[in-house]
Design an enzyme around this catalytic site. Structure first.
Site, PDB file in Angstrom:
ATOM      1  N   ASP A 476       0.841  -1.196   0.000  1.00 38.01           N
ATOM      2  CA  ASP A 476       0.000   0.000   0.000  1.00 38.01           C
ATOM      3  C   ASP A 476       0.881   1.254   0.000  1.00 38.01           C
ATOM      4  OD1 ASP A 476      -2.318   1.482   0.144  1.00 38.01           O
ATOM      5  OD2 ASP A 476      -3.074   0.553   1.977  1.00 38.01           O
ATOM      6  N   ASP A 546     -11.071   1.741  -3.280  1.00 33.41           N
ATOM      7  CA  ASP A 546     -11.661   1.475  -1.961  1.00 33.41           C
ATOM      8  C   ASP A 546     -13.181   1.490  -2.039  1.00 33.41           C
ATOM      9  OD1 ASP A 546      -9.440   0.988  -0.454  1.00 33.41           O
ATOM     10  OD2 ASP A 546      -9.186   3.042   0.214  1.00 33.41           O
TER      11      ASP A 546
HETATM   12  C1  DGJ Z   1      -5.904   1.908   1.937  1.00 38.17           C
HETATM   13  C2  DGJ Z   1      -6.330   0.689   1.166  1.00 38.17           C
HETATM   14  O1  DGJ Z   1      -6.899   1.066  -0.046  1.00 38.17           O
HETATM   15  C3  DGJ Z   1      -7.288  -0.148   1.999  1.00 38.17           C
HETATM   16  O2  DGJ Z   1      -7.712  -1.262   1.284  1.00 38.17           O
HETATM   17  C4  DGJ Z   1      -6.605  -0.551   3.277  1.00 38.17           C
HETATM   18  O3  DGJ Z   1      -5.549  -1.422   3.000  1.00 38.17           O
HETATM   19  C5  DGJ Z   1      -6.111   0.676   4.017  1.00 38.17           C
HETATM   20  N1  DGJ Z   1      -5.294   1.496   3.186  1.00 38.17           N
HETATM   21  C6  DGJ Z   1      -5.340   0.272   5.240  1.00 38.17           C
HETATM   22  O4  DGJ Z   1      -4.806   1.334   5.878  1.00 38.17           O
END
Ligand code: DGJ
Length: 738
Positions: A476, A546
């Site tokens: 991430d 997301d």
């Molecule tokens: C952003 C990501 O897009 C989410 O899926 C998740 O992993 C969060 N970060 C965790 O902090």
């Protein structure tokens, strides 16, 4: 004996390699081609290499040897576009290259030096056209890689010199493409967090249109470095001339479309020159990222086939391997978990038919535990309170239950509240003595610094060394760069930061990939903030967004899958109401949308109960049955969600045309008398396909032709009609050759 064999193999390889290098013959056209398209260049009397043509293969291109464009009488030199247009000589357009020579001269004029064609194998040719400045010892190698079967041509440029001192590169594009038509229509992608890859279309008007990112790290959250360009009218999915490009680079980028006063179009694309002046010494080489290019005279759906086929075979990792069904812990637990909760999730996942469990954010940090997003990033040691038996225990537990195990990490970042920030303030991206702005209460580590690269590599390596049963990481990166600068780079080389950061990131990926070739890796950056073919070269997939609300995902996945393949498109079923939008959706609708990508779940499995549980279990089983077609087959976009009927539809057809899967969605209330009808694509005309509805709820409203057979010809001409009138509903059909 062993040595003789090696020498024999080497010399055989060498002879083969050398014999396939063809020297260019004077007066020949230089062609770069794939099975259905070619680019044609020629050297003019003054030694300039002219860019004459890009389109479908020509039977006879020899008239180009005499070709003069209409404007040739107006000047005493031709202004036909060059292969790679620098700033210098007679030019008025946005240049592909602008540099300052060691003696301060700011112009460059490039002439032909040589061309080499190298056949790498039966499918890939490399063509390197070397240009040289007509005054200075400065060279540019223009490299085209042609992937014949996939109809992809990639282009990159290397610049090097033997001047007396450093040269200053102010701009260096990966590609320059001139086109000529009556009108040009640009399709590009725009969005933000939770609504990535929205399609935007516009007719280009005189002047310059730009797609760019100046952000770094989360570089594709608002725009993506990909475009479609239609000539003489907006192309359809199955008709029209379309040119496409996608920059394989995870740093800043800029692609300009300049419509000049002669109504010619000049496309220049590559690294964004914005505060990125780069210096190279004599004998050093600067190589640009690749621009991945393709052309279709049958509309944009063909472009998708070209990119997907190429990406699966040559770009993404393990593109020939089916992806497991995932359960990701994030929305099921957020930071609030302990070992017991995670083990229970793994148990539940196993029973449901999930194949890979991913432990998301929140598992690390002791002095500054990661119980919130404001602490712990950088301290990649397991939190002993939450997980006393460590990651190894969880990975092995999952393995015993028959699941692969994956783990989240955000190794480019650091929270101010972390041991890493306490110990290494010099590793943080900063601009001199200015404030270091945080975003999501975090700073970025300075990956231009080799020590930081080593740290990031080691962080991931140490984690993976915990257990051979860690099969997957979700990488991430939840912010972009502000107040750019590096304590590591010299004062007069701060403008190298953007490029060195991305090179540093790739260096870490390279090292990880060398040590862990089998590892599955997901690219995530607050969702789809880093989806580009540069990063994807090291990854198996990306987290698309997301926003998992199905009515939004239909748009996001539609846009994303124009260039990036479904096999890599993380698409999860999440809870009700949706955590991002607060909207309620049936489990069927959530599954039917997620099943058109790489299916996963992002919720607490224990929350699915009763008939919904049975539905979910069966839907996962169904997905396993169709996933080879979804992940490896050809995508046909039938009805775009951007049309305003509310209905949209897509289908996948397996490469052998024996199986197809049709998805139909409805986003609006429709009159009860209305019905949706669409003609299918890509089937075998002469074969009989039996249709079976999947994920049907209580066998209600079944398609009238359910379990009946139809010829491919009928289905592609008459189509099928579906009773689908309620908003936010969907249908999935399996078609199989009998
Ligand atoms: C952003 C990501 O897009 C989410 O899926 C998740 O992993 C969060 N970060 C965790 O902090």
């Amino acid at each position: 004996m062993k040595r003789t064999i090696i020498i024999f193999i080497l010399s055989f390889f060498l002879i083969d390699f050398v014999s396939s290098v063809n020297q260019w013959q004077k007066n020949e056209l230089i062609k770069v081609s794939t099975n259905n398209q070619e680019m044609i260049f020629k050297v003019d009397g003054s030694g300039k290499v002219l860019f004459l043509y890009w389109g479908s293969i020509m039977n006879d291109a020899t008239p180009f040897l005499e070709y003069k464009n209409k404007n040739f009488q107006l000047t005493d030199q031709t202004i036909t576009p060059q292969l790679y247009q620098p700033y210098g000589g007679i030019t008025y357009i946005e240049p592909a290259l602008q540099l300052t020579h060691a003696d301060g001269v700011i112009t460059t004029e490039l002439i032909f030096e040589k061309v080499e064609k190298i056949s790498m194998n039966e499918n890939i040719d490399h063509t390197v056209i070397t240009l040289k400045d007509n005054v200075y010892p400065l060279y540019a190698d223009i490299l085209f890689k042609s992937y014949k079967k996939e109809n992809i041509i990639s282009q990159s440029v290397s610049v090097y010199h033997k001047e007396d001192g450093d040269i200053q590169i102010n701009k260096i594009a990966s590609t320059y493409i001139p086109l000529h038509a009556n009108s040009y229509h640009l399709t590009y992608f725009y969005g933000s967090w939770g609504r990535e890859m929205n399609i935007e279309e516009k007719k280009l008007t005189p002047g310059i249109s730009v797609i760019e990112s100046k952000r770094g790290v989360r570089n594709t959250q608002s725009t993506n470095p990909s475009f479609l360009l239609s000539l003489n009218g907006v192309s359809g999915e199955y008709s029209g001339d379309v040119y496409a490009g996608s920059l394989a680079w995870s740093g800043t980028y800029k692609i300009t479309f300049e419509c000049d006063e002669t109504n010619a179009l000049h496309i220049v694309g590559g690294i964004n020159p914005f505060v990125s002046t780069y210096y190279i010494k004599a004998n050093e080489k600067f190589t640009t990222p690749e621009m991945i290019l393709s052309y279709s005279n049958e509309g944009r759906n063909k472009i998708t086939h070209h990119f997907h086929d190429w990406a699966r075979r040559y770009n993404i990792k393990h593109g020939d391997q089916i992806r497991p069904v995932v359960l990701n812990s994030w929305e099921g637990t957020y930071f609030d978990f302990d070992e017991k909760k995670i083990l229970k999730m793994i148990d539940d996942a196993a029973i449901l038919g999930i194949e890979l469990f991913v432990l998301d954010d929140g598992w690390f940090g002791n002095k500054y535990p990661r119980n919130h997003d404001n602490a712990g990033l950088g301290d990649w040691q397991v939190n002993k309170k939450k997980l006393p038996r460590g990651i190894k225990y969880l990975a092995e537990y999952a393995h015993k239950k028959g699941l692969k195990f994956g783990i989240w990490i955000e190794p480019e970042m650091v929270n101010p509240k972390s041991e890493l920030a306490d110990n290494h303030p010099d590793w943080i991206v900063k601009s001199g003595n200015r404030e270091k702005p945080t975003e999501r209460t975090q700073w970025i580590l300075d990956l231009s610094n080799p020590l930081v690269q080593k740290f990031v590599y080691k962080s991931v390596d140490n984690l993976l060394s915990e257990s051979s049963h860690i099969n997957y990481i979700k990488w991430d990166a939840n912010r972009y760069v502000t107040n750019a600068g590096s304590e590591h780079l010299p004062k007069d080389r701060q403008s190298h930061f953007w490029i060195e950061y991305t090179k540093g990131l790739y260096n870490v990926y390279e090292r990880l990939r060398a040590k862990y070739p089998e590892l599955l890796m997901q690219q995530c950056s607050s969702g789809g903030g880093r989806i580009d073919f540069g990063a994807l070269k090291y990854h198996d997939e990306f987290w698309t967004s997301d926003d998992t609300n199905p009515s939004h995902r239909i748009f996001i996945q539609h846009g994303t899958n124009i260039f990036y393949p479904s096999i890599a498109t993380g698409a999860h079923v999440s809870a009700n109401p949706n955590h991002q939008t607060g909207m309620y959706n049936s489990l069927k609708f959530r599954f039917d949308v997620a099943m058109s990508g790489r299916l996963g779940m992002e919720l607490q499995p224990a929350d699915i109960t009763g008939s919904e549980y049975d539905f979910a279990k069966k839907a996962i089983e169904n997905y396993k049955y169709i996933r080879n077609t979804v992940q490896m087959g050809d995508l046909y976009r039938l009805v775009s969600p951007y049309n305003d009927t509310g209905w949209s539809s897509l289908m996948y057809v397996s490469k052998d045309k024996k199986q197809a899967v049709l998805f139909v969605y409805n986003l609006k209330f429709q009159s009860p008398t209305a019905f949706f009808e669409t003609q299918l694509k890509g089937l075998d005309t002469n074969k009989n396909y039996k249709i079976e509805e999947l994920n049907a709820v209580e066998n209600k409203n079944l398609f009238w032709g359910n379990l009946k057979s139809f010829t491919g010809d009928y289905l592609m001409k008459a189509g099928i009609n579906v009773d689908l009138t309620e908003p936010f509903t969907s249908r999935v059909f399996l078609l199989e050759v009998e």
